[in-house]
Scaffold this motif. Sequence first.
Motif, PDB file in Angstrom:
ATOM      1  N   PRO A   1     -15.163 -27.425  23.828  1.00 50.41           N
ATOM      2  CA  PRO A   1     -14.547 -26.476  24.774  1.00 50.41           C
ATOM      3  C   PRO A   1     -15.376 -26.204  26.020  1.00 50.41           C
ATOM      4  CG  PRO A   1     -14.287 -25.694  22.529  1.00 50.41           C
ATOM      5  CD  PRO A   1     -15.202 -26.890  22.450  1.00 50.41           C
ATOM      6  N   GLU A   2     -16.690 -26.014  25.861  1.00 49.90           N
ATOM      7  CA  GLU A   2     -17.517 -25.703  27.028  1.00 49.90           C
ATOM      8  C   GLU A   2     -17.571 -26.889  27.985  1.00 49.90           C
ATOM      9  OE1 GLU A   2     -18.959 -23.583  23.362  1.00 49.90           O
ATOM     10  OE2 GLU A   2     -18.571 -25.684  23.903  1.00 49.90           O
ATOM     11  N   ALA A   3     -17.717 -28.082  27.423  1.00 48.88           N
ATOM     12  CA  ALA A   3     -17.789 -29.272  28.266  1.00 48.88           C
ATOM     13  C   ALA A   3     -16.468 -29.526  28.976  1.00 48.88           C
ATOM     14  CB  ALA A   3     -18.183 -30.483  27.418  1.00 48.88           C
ATOM     15  N   GLU A   4     -15.353 -29.391  28.266  1.00 51.03           N
ATOM     16  CA  GLU A   4     -14.054 -29.644  28.888  1.00 51.03           C
ATOM     17  C   GLU A   4     -13.768 -28.632  29.987  1.00 51.03           C
ATOM     18  OE1 GLU A   4     -10.259 -31.462  29.566  1.00 51.03           O
ATOM     19  OE2 GLU A   4     -12.254 -32.100  28.898  1.00 51.03           O
TER      20      GLU A   4
ATOM     21  N   ILE B   1     -15.815 -29.744  33.010  1.00 52.09           N
ATOM     22  CA  ILE B   1     -15.208 -30.900  33.661  1.00 52.09           C
ATOM     23  C   ILE B   1     -14.014 -30.464  34.511  1.00 52.09           C
ATOM     24  CG2 ILE B   1     -13.901 -33.028  33.234  1.00 52.09           C
ATOM     25  CD1 ILE B   1     -15.716 -33.344  30.691  1.00 52.09           C
ATOM     26  N   THR B   2     -13.174 -29.614  33.950  1.00 51.69           N
ATOM     27  CA  THR B   2     -12.000 -29.127  34.672  1.00 51.69           C
ATOM     28  C   THR B   2     -12.406 -28.367  35.934  1.00 51.69           C
ATOM     29  OG1 THR B   2     -10.739 -28.973  32.618  1.00 51.69           O
ATOM     30  CG2 THR B   2      -9.934 -27.690  34.487  1.00 51.69           C
ATOM     31  N   GLU B   3     -13.443 -27.537  35.818  1.00 52.69           N
ATOM     32  CA  GLU B   3     -13.886 -26.736  36.960  1.00 52.69           C
ATOM     33  C   GLU B   3     -14.497 -27.623  38.048  1.00 52.69           C
ATOM     34  OE1 GLU B   3     -14.992 -23.798  39.637  1.00 52.69           O
ATOM     35  OE2 GLU B   3     -13.466 -23.882  38.060  1.00 52.69           O
ATOM     36  N   GLN B   4     -15.278 -28.627  37.662  1.00 49.73           N
ATOM     37  CA  GLN B   4     -15.897 -29.485  38.685  1.00 49.73           C
ATOM     38  C   GLN B   4     -14.854 -30.357  39.368  1.00 49.73           C
ATOM     39  OE1 GLN B   4     -18.634 -28.026  38.949  1.00 49.73           O
ATOM     40  NE2 GLN B   4     -18.416 -27.270  36.849  1.00 49.73           N
ATOM     41  N   ALA B   5     -13.832 -30.788  38.636  1.00 50.63           N
ATOM     42  CA  ALA B   5     -12.750 -31.562  39.249  1.00 50.63           C
ATOM     43  C   ALA B   5     -11.987 -30.695  40.251  1.00 50.63           C
ATOM     44  CB  ALA B   5     -11.815 -32.095  38.176  1.00 50.63           C
ATOM     45  N   ARG B   6     -11.780 -29.436  39.909  1.00 44.37           N
ATOM     46  CA  ARG B   6     -11.076 -28.511  40.808  1.00 44.37           C
ATOM     47  C   ARG B   6     -11.915 -28.224  42.048  1.00 44.37           C
ATOM     48  NH1 ARG B   6     -11.449 -23.852  42.673  1.00 44.37           N
ATOM     49  NH2 ARG B   6     -13.375 -23.451  41.498  1.00 44.37           N
ATOM     50  N   ARG B   7     -13.226 -28.093  41.866  1.00 45.73           N
ATOM     51  CA  ARG B   7     -14.113 -27.694  42.959  1.00 45.73           C
ATOM     52  C   ARG B   7     -14.259 -28.808  43.993  1.00 45.73           C
ATOM     53  NH1 ARG B   7     -19.602 -25.318  40.872  1.00 45.73           N
ATOM     54  NH2 ARG B   7     -18.240 -23.524  40.569  1.00 45.73           N
TER      55      ARG B   7
ATOM     56  N   THR C   1     -25.070 -28.848  39.455  1.00 41.92           N
ATOM     57  CA  THR C   1     -24.550 -28.334  38.192  1.00 41.92           C
ATOM     58  C   THR C   1     -24.726 -29.391  37.119  1.00 41.92           C
ATOM     59  OG1 THR C   1     -22.604 -27.390  37.069  1.00 41.92           O
ATOM     60  CG2 THR C   1     -22.189 -29.125  38.683  1.00 41.92           C
ATOM     61  N   VAL C   2     -24.905 -28.954  35.875  1.00 45.18           N
ATOM     62  CA  VAL C   2     -25.129 -29.891  34.767  1.00 45.18           C
ATOM     63  C   VAL C   2     -24.129 -29.608  33.646  1.00 45.18           C
ATOM     64  CG1 VAL C   2     -27.571 -30.214  35.281  1.00 45.18           C
ATOM     65  CG2 VAL C   2     -26.877 -28.418  33.687  1.00 45.18           C
ATOM     66  N   LEU C   3     -23.768 -30.663  32.945  1.00 43.71           N
ATOM     67  CA  LEU C   3     -22.857 -30.555  31.804  1.00 43.71           C
ATOM     68  C   LEU C   3     -23.487 -29.695  30.725  1.00 43.71           C
ATOM     69  CD1 LEU C   3     -20.224 -31.777  30.400  1.00 43.71           C
ATOM     70  CD2 LEU C   3     -21.795 -33.449  29.399  1.00 43.71           C
ATOM     71  N   PRO C   4     -22.792 -28.663  30.241  1.00 45.17           N
ATOM     72  CA  PRO C   4     -23.372 -27.826  29.187  1.00 45.17           C
ATOM     73  C   PRO C   4     -23.510 -28.584  27.878  1.00 45.17           C
ATOM     74  CG  PRO C   4     -21.094 -27.199  29.606  1.00 45.17           C
ATOM     75  CD  PRO C   4     -21.464 -28.186  30.660  1.00 45.17           C
ATOM     76  N   GLU C   5     -24.583 -28.290  27.155  1.00 45.02           N
ATOM     77  CA  GLU C   5     -24.810 -28.927  25.867  1.00 45.02           C
ATOM     78  C   GLU C   5     -23.991 -28.232  24.783  1.00 45.02           C
ATOM     79  OE1 GLU C   5     -28.941 -29.036  24.983  1.00 45.02           O
ATOM     80  OE2 GLU C   5     -29.473 -30.282  26.714  1.00 45.02           O
ATOM     81  N   SER C   6     -23.748 -28.978  23.713  1.00 43.56           N
ATOM     82  CA  SER C   6     -23.036 -28.425  22.567  1.00 43.56           C
ATOM     83  C   SER C   6     -23.779 -28.798  21.300  1.00 43.56           C
ATOM     84  CB  SER C   6     -21.603 -28.961  22.499  1.00 43.56           C
ATOM     85  OG  SER C   6     -20.953 -28.536  21.311  1.00 43.56           O
ATOM     86  N   SER C   7     -23.923 -27.841  20.400  1.00 45.58           N
ATOM     87  CA  SER C   7     -24.575 -28.103  19.113  1.00 45.58           C
ATOM     88  C   SER C   7     -23.557 -28.180  17.980  1.00 45.58           C
ATOM     89  CB  SER C   7     -25.607 -26.998  18.814  1.00 45.58           C
ATOM     90  OG  SER C   7     -24.971 -25.726  18.773  1.00 45.58           O
ATOM     91  N   GLU C   8     -22.279 -28.155  18.332  1.00 46.97           N
ATOM     92  CA  GLU C   8     -21.223 -28.154  17.336  1.00 46.97           C
ATOM     93  C   GLU C   8     -21.146 -29.498  16.631  1.00 46.97           C
ATOM     94  OE1 GLU C   8     -16.764 -26.261  17.256  1.00 46.97           O
ATOM     95  OE2 GLU C   8     -17.326 -27.502  18.948  1.00 46.97           O
ATOM     96  N   GLY C   9     -20.876 -29.474  15.329  1.00 49.05           N
ATOM     97  CA  GLY C   9     -20.745 -30.696  14.557  1.00 49.05           C
ATOM     98  C   GLY C   9     -19.486 -31.464  14.905  1.00 49.05           C
ATOM     99  N   VAL C  10     -19.448 -32.732  14.495  1.00 49.50           N
ATOM    100  CA  VAL C  10     -18.356 -33.611  14.887  1.00 49.50           C
ATOM    101  C   VAL C  10     -17.034 -33.253  14.208  1.00 49.50           C
ATOM    102  CG1 VAL C  10     -18.803 -35.364  13.108  1.00 49.50           C
ATOM    103  CG2 VAL C  10     -17.725 -36.026  15.256  1.00 49.50           C
TER     104      VAL C  10
END
Length: 298
Positions: A124-127, A130-136, A240-249
């Motif tokens: 969710p954070e990464a998507e 991505i959506t925000e940077q495409a809009r910007r 800006t950098v892509l946020p990391e995620s520690s969530e399992g697959v």
Amino acid sequence: MRIGLLGTGPWARVAHAPALSGHPDVDFAGVWGRRPEAAGELAAVHGTRAYDDVDALLADVDAVAVALPPAVQAGLAVRAARAGCHLLLDKPLAPTVEEGLAVAEAAEEAQVASVVFFTTRFQPEAEAWITEQARRGGWFTGRVHWLGAVFGDAGSPYAASPWRREKGALWDVGPHALSVLLPVLGEPRRVTAAAYGPGDTVHLVLDHAGGASSSLTLSLTAPPAAAGAGVELRGDAGVTVLPESSEGVVPVLGRAVDALLTAARTGVPHACDAGFALRVTRVLATAEASLRGGGRPS
């Protein structure tokens, strides 16, 4: 939705089977594999049925999830689509543009939904990023490193994978990197690739249609302590950098199942459908051609 699993290898065992068996809105109806004994073992763990005949499974389900090498996935995906099954596929879509096009066309002709599991796109954070940077917009350049330790870690269950040995990081982690860059920077007009560094390490430079450039470093040969992924964008808005995620697959793959259910119910294609995966495959094939040509732009 009744869904079957095609594949019994490490990825099927750690990701697909747990995600399907634990999902509240699907019926995990069966497993087929190229090794019947492995299909039986995996089915027994998750309380479902093992199929010896793939066509029998396709006749019994509404959808399939595929955890197989890309060359095998492509042919079975076409077969499943023609049998009326919705498709939850893995990346890369196929090992060639021609095979990827066959999958996309089969899904479109059969009017079945398709979702390709680019892992980052279902975090969710990464998507949202991505959506925000495409809009910007207004991006000047992007820089990516996607470094795996598959070939640098003797304990990796994927180290002996024949297709990874043949195709390397370009086709294994390259799709993840491109799934982030393409929605933000657009299609590349030119792609240059060079094989500098240890093992399967490759470097790509992309000239995007919108005017931005990007550079990618991809490897499956990184030391375990150096493995990791990062995406940085620089432009009018700064850095800006892509946020990391520690969530399992497993929960991330569960969201891909959610996406398939939604696409099947509404008829609205998901952003990561077979058509998008085909675009990624075209870039990978162009980069592969550049490598064969000694790193010349193509």
